[in-house]
Design an enzyme around this catalytic site. Structure first.
Site: not given
Ligand code: ADP
Ligand code: MG
Ligand code: ZN
Length: 529
Positions: A31, A34, A36-38, A144
């Site tokens: 869903i 980024g 640094f993560s999926s 951020d």
């Molecule tokens: P990154 O460090 O890669 O940006 P995030 O923690 O911002 O990672 O998460 C990336 C995306 O995943 C978010 O923009 C959101 O769309 C989805 N996401 C992250 N955490 C949640 C959550 N707890 N519930 C639903 N969607 C989430």
């Molecule tokens: Mg993010």
């Protein structure tokens, strides 16, 4: 989300990296992705027999262990209340870490921006302040803050601030591991602090964990064993040279107390060996504008030493100016949301940097524009801010945090109401057939933030099919330009308080900028508290 071969392969990779996940979760699909993560959506069966959705954040294995642990600690200590995302569990195998959070289904900001009523926009920003008040209380600078990190479920009216991957601590932060990140001598300190969080990861009672999984998680969960690989997400460990977050070139070679946005006549030649900055001869301010206009920026390395600065009359800060020496300071985040003190690399940044970012979100809400600022680098971003807040104001504020900003051309500050209402009018396009068509129209409109010679934004309308470059030569919108405005949703009577609050958020001086606690008490929210 699920079904395509690629998606299935990604899920398999996740299961392969952290096999324990398969024992607890059925992973539905990715869903979020980024640098640094999926992030994956997964389902777990609770003891009650009920299925529950979770978000699984798989951090890139090269993330620094302290960084990962700090992100987790922000969620465990500050999360779970007041619109701050909490954490349910954490898996680790070797250098792979998966953070398990409650899943919050959410809207994509740009998809809903034009359908929000003023009241809804107000509630959105109010709830963001709630989250910021909480994390700032814990001494966390999020660094951020942007819509994709503030989840909003419109139906449920639920909000969640996520992503502490770039967070830092205030000097008196309550998050132990952020102190570690802060510390210059982090070597041995990291090791000992890391052990303190081992085993403190909450295990949700309601999730059915097979015995074998429980054991393997316990056995594996010791962050100190993770390979201290590259910390791509932050470059502050040990106070060493900053790593570029967005893949730009790192020009942080020397330290300097000033940032020259432009190369005015009075610009002093920096005493460096930087060849590109030796022959500065430009005369005028560069007015930064939208980087989406197709102008490709040369990098400093491609700039011949014999060239003089070529910023004049161009829409970009030139490569020569970009090659100037920079000060090393925390500068994480997304350029369009960075506060002036972050852009000018002020070393002592406070929680007020998040309030600036919230101000940029509020500016998007009030103007209907996203991204509002989309400069690809710090100097262009600062120049864009100047076009709104004024050059004198920028120079004055920069002095407050010990920075010298030079600008040979004076740009007046804009009246925020005039600016936002003007931009919003253009967004209120008549509904043109299909949603796809409307979306196309919006996309092209978002690209048109144009700086004219007087330093004012000029809005122009072009058909989606038209070349964006062409629009630069269009005549400015006249007062007679007709836009059919459908459903005003309260946007025709935005109170002065909204622009007062926006002005306080976009205070160029971090010392006087409104805090989250103060913002919640702002008269704009009198009906919400
Ligand atoms: P990154 O460090 O890669 O940006 P995030 O923690 O911002 O990672 O998460 C990336 C995306 O995943 C978010 O923009 C959101 O769309 C989805 N996401 C992250 N955490 C949640 C959550 N707890 N519930 C639903 N969607 C989430
Ligand atoms: Mg993010
Ligand atoms: Zn230049």
């Amino acid at each position: 989300m699920v079904g395509s071969g690629d998606a299935a392969a990604e899920i398999e990779k996740l299961y392969a990296a952290v096999p324990q996940i398969r024992n607890v979760f059925y992973v539905m699909g990715k869903i979020g992705e980024g640098t640094f993560s999926s992030v994956y959506l997964a389902i777990a069966r609770l003891k009650s027999g009920e299925d529950m959705k979770f978000a699984l954040k798989h951090l890139i294995p090269t993330s620094h262990p302290t960084r990962i642990a700090a992100e987790l600690q922000c969620l465990t200590v500050a999360g779970g209340d007041d619109n701050v995302m909490g954490v349910k569990y954490c898996f680790r195998k070797n250098d792979h870490v998966v953070i398990v959070m409650p899943y919050l289904e959410h809207e994509c900001f740009v998809d809903i921006l034009h359908s929000l009523s003023f009241q809804e926009a107000k509630e959105y920003i109010f709830n963001l302040f709630k989250a910021l008040k909480r994390i700032h209380y814990y001494g966390i600078l999020h660094r951020d803050v942007k819509p994709s990190n503030f989840l909003y479920n419109r139906k449920l009216k639920q909000y969640a601030l996520v992503d502490f991957g770039l967070a830092q601590g205030t000097p008196d932060t309550k998050i132990e591991l952020l102190k570690v990140l802060h510390s210059k001598k982090q070597g041995s300190c990291v090791q000992s602090k890391l052990h303190t969080i081992s085993g403190t990861i909450p295990v949700p009672r309601e999730v059915v964990l097979p015995t074998s999984t429980k054991q393997s998680v316990k056995r594996h969960w010791s962050l100190s064993q993770i390979n201290p690989g590259n910390s791509a997400k932050e470059g502050l460990l040990g106070g060493s040279t900053q790593r570029s977050v967005f893949g730009e070139k790192n020009f942080n070679v020397h330290s300097t107390a000033s940032l020259e946005v432009t190369n005015a006549k009075s610009t002093k030649q920096p005493k460096t060996s930087d060849v590109a900055s030796r022959k500065l001869a430009a005369r005028k301010t560069v007015l930064a504008k939208n980087t989406s206009t197709g102008v490709v920026r040369k990098t400093a390395s491609t700039c011949p030493a014999s060239l003089t600065c070529d910023c004049y009359a161009r829409d970009q800060v030139c490569s020569i100016c970009l090659a100037r020496t920079r000060q090393v300071a925390p500068r994480a985040g997304t350029p369009g949301f960075r506060a002036p003190e972050v852009l000018t690399k002020c070393p002592n940044q406070t929680t007020s940097i998040d309030m600036w970012s919230a101000g940029i979100i509020f500016l998007s809400l009030l103007s209907g524009r996203y991204h509002f600022f989309n400069a690809g680098d710090d100097m262009n971003a600062l120049a864009q801010i100047m076009t709104i807040r004024g050059s004198q104001e920028t120079i004055k504020a920069a002095k407050q945090f010990d920075k010298t900003v030079l600008c040979s051309k004076e740009l007046p500050a804009k009246d925020l109401r005039t600016l936002c209402e003007g931009l919003r009018r253009v967004c209120m396009v008549p509904a043109l057939g299909s949603e796809a068509e409307l979306q196309k129209q919006r996309t092209s409109l978002q690209l048109k933030m144009i700086e004219n010679q007087d330093g004012w934004f000029v809005e122009q309308t072009i058909s989606p099919a038209e070349d964006i470059d062409k629009s630069l030569n269009c005549a400015p919108m006249t007062e007679g330009t007709v836009f059919k405005q459908y459903n005003m949703n309260g946007w025709d009577s935005v109170p002065d308080e909204a622009y007062h609050l926006l002005d306080r958020l976009l205070d160029m001086n971090p010392a006087t900028r409104i805090t989250a606690e103060e913002a919640l008490l702002h008269p704009l929210f009198s009906d919400l508290i």
